[in-house]
Design a protein around this motif. Structure first.
Motif, short mmCIF file in Angstrom:
data_model
loop_
_atom_site.label_atom_id
_atom_site.label_comp_id
_atom_site.label_asym_id
_atom_site.label_seq_id
_atom_site.Cartn_x
_atom_site.Cartn_y
_atom_site.Cartn_z
N MET A 53 121.03 38.11 40.04
CA MET A 53 120.76 39.13 38.93
C MET A 53 121.68 38.18 37.54
O MET A 53 122.75 37.19 37.90
CB MET A 53 122.28 40.42 39.47
N VAL A 55 124.33 38.80 33.80
CA VAL A 55 125.13 39.50 33.62
C VAL A 55 125.18 39.60 31.88
O VAL A 55 125.71 37.84 32.18
CB VAL A 55 126.53 39.47 34.21
N GLY A 57 127.45 37.79 29.05
CA GLY A 57 128.97 37.60 28.50
C GLY A 57 129.40 36.31 30.01
O GLY A 57 130.12 35.67 29.61
N ARG A 58 128.29 36.52 31.07
CA ARG A 58 128.26 35.66 31.64
C ARG A 58 127.37 34.43 32.19
O ARG A 58 127.09 33.28 32.05
CB ARG A 58 128.69 36.22 33.05
N HIS A 59 126.25 35.22 32.87
CA HIS A 59 124.95 34.01 32.55
C HIS A 59 124.42 34.11 30.61
O HIS A 59 123.57 33.00 31.41
CB HIS A 59 124.03 35.02 33.61
N PHE A 61 125.12 34.47 26.66
CA PHE A 61 125.40 35.00 25.07
C PHE A 61 124.82 36.33 24.69
O PHE A 61 123.66 36.25 24.54
CB PHE A 61 125.70 33.78 24.35
#
Lengths: 330, 330
Positions: A53, A55, A57-59, A61
């Motif tokens: 998965m 996401v 903002g996490r994985h 930009f």
């Protein structure tokens, strides 16, 4: 307000944007459009399954090139098949999207489909819904059970190998975050590693019956190697100077280069363990695939009084790394 | 800031909360903890695969009982297997969570594991990450290819059947949203349908070789029946008064009851088509499972001058429903 049905029509969205990823395959009895897809697994083989998965903002930009993101969303999953020695059969895609903007969806689907096509791995099922951007791929492959490259199968005395080079993705991430400077040209090159990783599917399949254990380097070489050691109940000696670096990374200050190559994530190269008698076979595989592989150390018996990974440099001098300080992602 | 590694440790989180859902099964060669899970599909059968993504604020209220949510997250996927006539083998779970609050995770995992256990369907792989709450399950089942209950297999003259009763989930949703009033006791009962749907796995398996086409009612009976008709190139006549309602729904004003039963979503009953010669067999299956099934209409040839679904009431009077006005979820 919760609503029980997706606000985007999944059939029309998938038909419109992902049709070129959904072609039938030898092992696909039924693709998108029913309650389930139907796969025909190769007789006598096991089905390798992985789910990832991503996401926003996490994985990735928010402003990442959607074509690169489509590529990477599938690449990280194919990399898990590669690490198992499995041949891709197909994948499902579940998407939460804030809107159905064609300017984002079309290139995303294009990047995804191009990689799917190269690996003969069609999209067989999907789900779409409105929500904060979230991409979940589940991928299916086939591998003869006895040849699966499991993490728990390393043996003391095995060589430890790494494919390609590691650390460029972390080099790019650090530059993008302002942790260190990088020239514009160097950043372009490093970003390619971060945004367009190449899953080592052919290598994984070629290593069936040759390597014992393998995994893909997604969280950083030393941390990932630790998973093999933990599940195999063993330890390792690693020559930190042998860990393969690109020319770009090798030209960086040694502290940055070492940090990126040993603990940087997102490389998607394979780390694998094999009996020393397999060195010639492995060399031949690497030559045939045009993909360098490098021996970086040896699997050893576990000594509970020592660190699980014993690091030394090319002169044999012990190297002490404070992993905690490196591991600032956690 | 994007970070390339999950901020929640997926192994420890899954080991801590989901261990009771991960027991090995006859068809699980390797479960959680490697790059891939390994399934051994039953020889000669096809693998049925479905993926569903549930987003907070869209598919469930933020304050929903996490135990019910765990149940429903797997139930909607098992329902897709049921609609294909497939026997569950296992599932993967990808979770994005804003935090790793045990007060949420423990009951969520409990609800999930209890249903997984009842259907002998272990958790075989997972991924966890921080992010806006998002639950993505991919489920795997096995079905002999010739017996798969596909949407494109209905034939003119087939009876149309519905299992259980439909509309209670929509009744609850409407009350929770303030669309209509409901007494406290009635709401408790209706919420059970909304939050604890029972996937009709045993019925789906029993219908192999008996029914021709099937699907599960997730978006509303008439809309879902439309999928069978479209993929089979056919039309239907449906008696709206024959559509099975619970006593609770039957006691509501007729406009609400009709709306909920015909176009309400989230029911997860099966709608299936079968030759009239199968009526006795279907009656016997229903009796054996203790699950009522109801004949609601007939599959007909498509007449492009008429609506695809021809609705009439118990007196045979044509019923005209403005679907657009009902379909306010889209």
């Amino acid at each position: 307000m919760p609503v029980p049905t997706p606000a985007l029509s999944e059939f029309s969205l998938i038909e419109r944007f992902f049709a070129h990823a959904t072609r039938p395959g030898e092992h696909v009895a039924l693709g998108i459009g029913d309650d389930c897809a139907l796969l025909r697994p190769p007789a006598g083989e096991q089905l390798a399954i992985s789910t990832d998965m991503l996401v926003e903002g996490r994985h990735f930009f928010p402003n990442v090139d959607p074509r690169a993101l489509g590529h990477k969303t599938l690449a990280v999953n194919l990399s898990d098949l590669a690490a198992m020695g499995a041949k891709p059969l197909g994948f499902t895609l579940a998407l939460a999207l804030p809107d159905s903007d064609p300017a984002w969806l079309a290139p995303f689907a294009h990047g995804l489909a191009a990689l799917a096509d190269r690996h003969d791995c069609p999209l067989i099922g999907g789900d779409t819904t409105r929500g904060p951007r979230n991409l979940c791929v589940t991928v299916f492959g086939a591998v003869p059970g006895a040849h699966a490259l499991r993490r728990d199968a390393a043996q003391a005395g095995d060589d430890i190998w790494v494919s390609g080079t590691v650390g460029d993705a972390r080099l790019a991430l650090g530059a993008l975050r302002g942790e260190w400077p990088l020239t514009e040209d160097d950043l372009v090159q490093a970003r390619r590693a971060l945004e367009w990783p190449e899953p080592r599917v052919a290598l994984g399949i070629a290593l069936r019956g040759v390597a014992r254990a393998a995994l893909d380097i997604s969280d950083g070489l030393l941390g990932d190697l630790g998973h093999i050691l933990e599940r195999s109940g063993l330890a390792a000696r690693v020559d930190v100077d042998a860990v393969p670096r690109s020319a770009l990374l090798a030209a960086q200050p040694e502290a940055i280069a070492r940090r990126c190559s040993l603990t940087g994530g997102d490389d998607y190269e394979l780390c694998f363990c094999a009996d020393p008698s397999a060195r010639d076979d492995i060399g031949n595989i690497a030559a045939k695939l045009g993909l360098p592989v490098t021996r970086i150390g040896t699997i050893t018996l576990r000594d509970t009084h020592r660190a699980r990974v014993d690091l030394h440099d090319r002169r044999g001098t012990s190297v002490d790394i404070d992993f905690k300080s490196f591991d600032h992602f956690q």
